[in-house]
Design an enzyme around this catalytic site. Structure first.
Site, mmCIF file in Angstrom:
data_model
loop_
_atom_site.group_PDB
_atom_site.id
_atom_site.type_symbol
_atom_site.label_atom_id
_atom_site.label_comp_id
_atom_site.label_asym_id
_atom_site.label_seq_id
_atom_site.Cartn_x
_atom_site.Cartn_y
_atom_site.Cartn_z
ATOM 1 N N LYS A 35 71.600 28.597 55.478
ATOM 2 C CA LYS A 35 70.623 28.989 56.497
ATOM 3 C C LYS A 35 69.424 28.036 56.466
ATOM 4 O O LYS A 35 68.957 27.557 57.496
ATOM 5 C CB LYS A 35 70.157 30.424 56.203
ATOM 6 C CG LYS A 35 69.895 31.243 57.438
ATOM 7 C CD LYS A 35 69.683 32.715 57.111
ATOM 8 C CE LYS A 35 70.731 33.578 57.758
ATOM 9 N NZ LYS A 35 70.533 35.011 57.600
ATOM 10 N N THR A 86 68.502 45.784 54.412
ATOM 11 C CA THR A 86 68.595 47.090 53.734
ATOM 12 C C THR A 86 69.818 47.823 54.305
ATOM 13 O O THR A 86 69.685 48.811 55.015
ATOM 14 C CB THR A 86 67.321 47.938 53.950
ATOM 15 O OG1 THR A 86 66.990 47.941 55.355
ATOM 16 C CG2 THR A 86 66.154 47.412 53.169
ATOM 17 N N ARG A 154 63.389 44.395 69.156
ATOM 18 C CA ARG A 154 64.797 44.550 69.527
ATOM 19 C C ARG A 154 65.434 43.172 69.589
ATOM 20 O O ARG A 154 64.858 42.257 70.186
ATOM 21 C CB ARG A 154 64.930 45.189 70.916
ATOM 22 C CG ARG A 154 64.405 46.585 71.045
ATOM 23 C CD ARG A 154 64.176 46.912 72.502
ATOM 24 N NE ARG A 154 63.206 45.983 73.094
ATOM 25 C CZ ARG A 154 62.969 45.859 74.404
ATOM 26 N NH1 ARG A 154 63.633 46.592 75.274
ATOM 27 N NH2 ARG A 154 62.072 44.991 74.854
ATOM 28 N N GLU A 155 66.608 43.035 69.007
ATOM 29 C CA GLU A 155 67.325 41.771 69.157
ATOM 30 C C GLU A 155 67.562 41.526 70.641
ATOM 31 O O GLU A 155 67.790 42.455 71.408
ATOM 32 C CB GLU A 155 68.661 41.830 68.407
ATOM 33 C CG GLU A 155 68.459 41.782 66.914
ATOM 34 C CD GLU A 155 69.744 41.983 66.120
ATOM 35 O OE1 GLU A 155 70.833 41.830 66.698
ATOM 36 O OE2 GLU A 155 69.642 42.316 64.936
ATOM 37 N N LYS A 213 59.111 54.566 61.074
ATOM 38 C CA LYS A 213 60.205 53.669 61.491
ATOM 39 C C LYS A 213 61.525 54.450 61.631
ATOM 40 O O LYS A 213 62.244 54.322 62.621
ATOM 41 C CB LYS A 213 60.346 52.534 60.469
ATOM 42 C CG LYS A 213 61.546 51.631 60.696
ATOM 43 C CD LYS A 213 61.458 50.874 62.009
ATOM 44 C CE LYS A 213 62.776 50.209 62.324
ATOM 45 N NZ LYS A 213 62.801 49.558 63.622
ATOM 46 N N ASN A 217 63.672 55.352 65.180
ATOM 47 C CA ASN A 217 65.081 54.989 65.410
ATOM 48 C C ASN A 217 65.958 56.223 65.587
ATOM 49 O O ASN A 217 66.865 56.239 66.417
ATOM 50 C CB ASN A 217 65.597 54.126 64.262
ATOM 51 C CG ASN A 217 65.271 52.652 64.482
ATOM 52 O OD1 ASN A 217 64.640 52.309 65.490
ATOM 53 N ND2 ASN A 217 65.673 51.798 63.572
ATOM 54 N N CYS A 269 70.792 48.495 63.205
ATOM 55 C CA CYS A 269 69.745 49.437 62.789
ATOM 56 C C CYS A 269 70.128 50.907 62.963
ATOM 57 O O CYS A 269 70.133 51.651 61.980
ATOM 58 C CB CYS A 269 68.463 49.149 63.548
ATOM 59 S SG CYS A 269 67.737 47.568 63.078
ATOM 60 N N LYS A 272 72.840 52.616 60.496
ATOM 61 C CA LYS A 272 72.468 52.706 59.076
ATOM 62 C C LYS A 272 71.166 53.499 58.891
ATOM 63 O O LYS A 272 71.004 54.199 57.892
ATOM 64 C CB LYS A 272 72.355 51.309 58.451
ATOM 65 C CG LYS A 272 71.088 50.555 58.785
ATOM 66 C CD LYS A 272 70.949 49.286 57.960
ATOM 67 C CE LYS A 272 69.727 48.474 58.365
ATOM 68 N NZ LYS A 272 68.429 49.107 58.100
HETATM 69 P P1 NAD Z 1 69.402 39.799 58.088
HETATM 70 O O1 NAD Z 1 70.600 40.126 57.284
HETATM 71 O O2 NAD Z 1 69.566 39.076 59.386
HETATM 72 O O3 NAD Z 1 68.385 38.924 57.211
HETATM 73 C C1 NAD Z 1 68.080 39.185 55.880
HETATM 74 C C2 NAD Z 1 67.942 37.843 55.174
HETATM 75 O O4 NAD Z 1 67.356 38.053 53.898
HETATM 76 C C3 NAD Z 1 69.264 37.135 54.921
HETATM 77 O O5 NAD Z 1 69.211 35.836 55.507
HETATM 78 C C4 NAD Z 1 69.348 37.049 53.383
HETATM 79 O O6 NAD Z 1 69.978 35.867 52.943
HETATM 80 C C5 NAD Z 1 67.897 37.098 53.007
HETATM 81 N N1 NAD Z 1 67.595 37.532 51.630
HETATM 82 C C6 NAD Z 1 68.071 38.626 50.978
HETATM 83 N N2 NAD Z 1 67.528 38.701 49.752
HETATM 84 C C7 NAD Z 1 66.683 37.630 49.615
HETATM 85 C C8 NAD Z 1 65.822 37.155 48.583
HETATM 86 N N3 NAD Z 1 65.699 37.818 47.436
HETATM 87 N N4 NAD Z 1 65.130 36.031 48.807
HETATM 88 C C9 NAD Z 1 65.240 35.375 49.980
HETATM 89 N N5 NAD Z 1 66.025 35.777 50.977
HETATM 90 C C10 NAD Z 1 66.741 36.887 50.815
HETATM 91 O O7 NAD Z 1 68.633 41.177 58.322
HETATM 92 P P2 NAD Z 1 67.653 41.568 59.539
HETATM 93 O O8 NAD Z 1 68.436 42.012 60.698
HETATM 94 O O9 NAD Z 1 66.629 40.495 59.690
HETATM 95 O O10 NAD Z 1 66.962 42.871 58.923
HETATM 96 C C11 NAD Z 1 65.998 42.800 57.906
HETATM 97 C C12 NAD Z 1 65.318 44.146 57.785
HETATM 98 O O11 NAD Z 1 64.604 44.438 58.992
HETATM 99 C C13 NAD Z 1 66.268 45.327 57.573
HETATM 100 O O12 NAD Z 1 65.655 46.263 56.744
HETATM 101 C C14 NAD Z 1 66.421 45.899 58.971
HETATM 102 O O13 NAD Z 1 66.746 47.273 58.952
HETATM 103 C C15 NAD Z 1 65.042 45.680 59.535
HETATM 104 N N6 NAD Z 1 64.991 45.590 60.997
HETATM 105 C C16 NAD Z 1 65.946 44.885 61.669
HETATM 106 C C17 NAD Z 1 65.853 44.781 63.046
HETATM 107 C C18 NAD Z 1 66.904 44.023 63.821
HETATM 108 O O14 NAD Z 1 66.955 44.164 65.048
HETATM 109 N N7 NAD Z 1 67.741 43.216 63.193
HETATM 110 C C19 NAD Z 1 64.791 45.376 63.738
HETATM 111 C C20 NAD Z 1 63.832 46.063 63.016
HETATM 112 C C21 NAD Z 1 63.938 46.165 61.647
#
Ligand code: NAD
Length: 440
Positions: A35, A86, A154-155, A213, A217, A269, A272
């Site tokens: 990445k 998470t 939101r994505e 949060k 959701n 989201c 889970k």
């Molecule tokens: P994701 O899997 O896309 O990204 C997480 C990243 O963290 C990964 O690239 C992973 O390699 C990295 N990572 C993990 N442990 C690490 C460490 N110790 N050091 C450095 N990097 C590390 O996940 P996401 O979709 O970005 O979601 C992240 C959080 O945000 C989750 O808790 C999710 O529920 C929340 N969230 C997500 C969204 C969404 O639309 N995706 C929206 C709101 C909240």
């Protein structure tokens, strides 16, 4: 302000790029070397509209950088964000906090001057206390505050959501000294550019913020599930769910958003987070039966969607070719996590269908997850020879298909529209056997 963002996924990368665009200096950290290599080559590892330009501009202007080794960035940061995944813990549905805990351990040893450690990841009530305890254990003398700042983007619309949010929630615990006030000042300064857009900064306690949060959701997931049940009822009684949705959505107390009937919610989201909230509530002896039911109803719905294909065909799918248009959980993202297609395609294959599919951005990941599905290069390639076409995700380009061409390419013109993007009367006039969701 200097920001270190741990985790450069959908949330970390967008948040990091937006903070940089606000004028802060941001280092995005990720433990996934591929990445970081891609980001440093100028490639964006995810599909998110507008992110490419935003990253490019801020890297060029020296406010945004990427690294696998975040030690220096964390040491010098005013705020360190935890934006790691998470996911659901295997077996019990609780949120798996191992990545959050690991990030807290990493941060702990590096804190020098006053640092605000911000959990942006969606984490169960009490996680901030755990992060604080980890840091205190590893580095008892550290001067820091742990703050909850959940993300609501939101994505597919992430940049707009981050820059023009309905609200920014910040959870800070009072400690009897000036730590909370110093944390609030840092958080206010970080989000200061938003004041121009009048997005309120809502300060709460940390536990309240963590719960906001999940409550948000769960409420949205419940709203979707409600209209899905109304859709089934509409089918039974001969009513139209889109008009029902409009009729109730015009009531300001209800609102029109999240009232689109479909194949059941999916994504990274809602599935889970609803189950994690159910588990938290059970753990604290305050069960949330509405949300428990929402989870059950939604799971059953996703599994039932393949049956709609057979119902529309009027026969079993055994030996038939079914084309799926759209595989991601929603349009404008490449995210396949918990997408309804992951239930629909295997159910069709198990029933004996040959499944071919096209998605504008999700096929790379989908090919890994959907064994036995033949991926095609375009929507027209996917519908060729099909006995039924299923619209699974409402990408714009599927709204404007050349339906005469689709009909000619198909073995027989049967269309199952799980997103109601076409009108039943139009489709019948064009000679399609058509079924939507909840339309009589
Ligand atoms: P994701 O899997 O896309 O990204 C997480 C990243 O963290 C990964 O690239 C992973 O390699 C990295 N990572 C993990 N442990 C690490 C460490 N110790 N050091 C450095 N990097 C590390 O996940 P996401 O979709 O970005 O979601 C992240 C959080 O945000 C989750 O808790 C999710 O529920 C929340 N969230 C997500 C969204 C969404 O639309 N995706 C929206 C709101 C909240």
């Amino acid at each position: 302000m200097r920001v270190a963002m741990i985790g450069s996924g959908y949330v970390g990368l967008v948040s990091g790029a937006c903070f940089a665009d606000f004028g802060h200096t941001v280092v995005c950290i990720d433990k996934d070397p591929s990445k970081i290599e891609r980001l440093n080559r100028g490639e964006i590892p995810i599909f998110e509209p507008g992110l490419d330009d935003l990253v490019q501009t801020n890297v060029r202007d020296g406010r945004l950088s990427f690294t696998q080794d975040g030690a220096e960035a964390i040491r010098t940061a005013d705020a360190v964000f935890i934006a790691v995944g998470t996911p659901s813990r295997r077996g019990d549905g609780h949120a798996d906090l191992s990545y959050v805990h690991a990030a807290a351990e990493e941060i702990a040893g590096l804190i020098q001057d006053f640092t605000v450690v911000v959990t942006k990841s969606t984490v169960p009530v009490g996680t901030g206390d755990e992060v604080e305890a980890i840091i205190r254990r590893v580095n008892p003398g550290a001067d820091f505050a742990v703050v909850s700042n959940p993300e609501f983007l939101r994505e597919g619309a992430a940049i707009g959501d981050f820059k023009r949010p309905d609200r920014v929630v910040v959870g800070v615990n009072e400690t009897g000294d000036d730590t909370a006030e110093r944390a609030r000042i840092v958080m206010s300064e970080l989000y200061r550019p938003l004041n121009l857009n009048e997005s309120p900064l809502l300060f709460t306690s940390r536990r309240t913020s963590e719960l906001i949060k999940y409550a948000a959701n769960a409420f949205l997931a419940m709203k979707i599930t409600f209209i899905n049940e109304m859709a089934d009822l509409c089918e039974a009684v001969g009513a139209d769910v889109q008009q029902v949705a409009r009729g109730i959505g015009l009531d300001k107390r209800i609102g029109a958003k999240f009232l689109h009937a479909g194949p059941g919610y999916g994504g990274s989201c809602f599935p889970k987070d609803t189950i994690a909230l159910v588990r938290t509530a059970q753990q604290y002896g305050a069960p949330t039966r509405l949300i428990e039911t929402t989870v059950e109803v939604n799971d059953a719905r996703k599994q039932a969607m393949a049956g709609r294909v057979e119902k529309t065909l009027g026969t079993s799918v055994k030996g038939k070719t079914v084309a799926l248009l759209g595989l991601t959980f929603k349009p404008n993202t490449d995210d396949m996590r918990d997408a309804p297609s992951l239930d629909i395609a295997p159910a069709l294959i198990a029933a004996g269908a040959r499944v071919q599919a096209f998605d504008p951005e999700g096929m790379h990941e989908a090919a890994r997850l959907l064994e036995g599905v033949e991926m095609k290069d375009s929507a027209y390639d996917a519908v060729e020879g099909a006995d039924a076409v299923v619209i699974v995700t409402e990408w714009d380009r599927f709204r404007a298909l050349d339906l005469d061409r689709v009909k000619l390419l198909m073995n027989q013109p049967v269309l199952v529209d799980l997103r109601n993007i076409y009108r039943p009367e139009d489709m019948q006039r064009r000679g399609f056997k058509y079924s939507g969701i909840g339309r009589g």
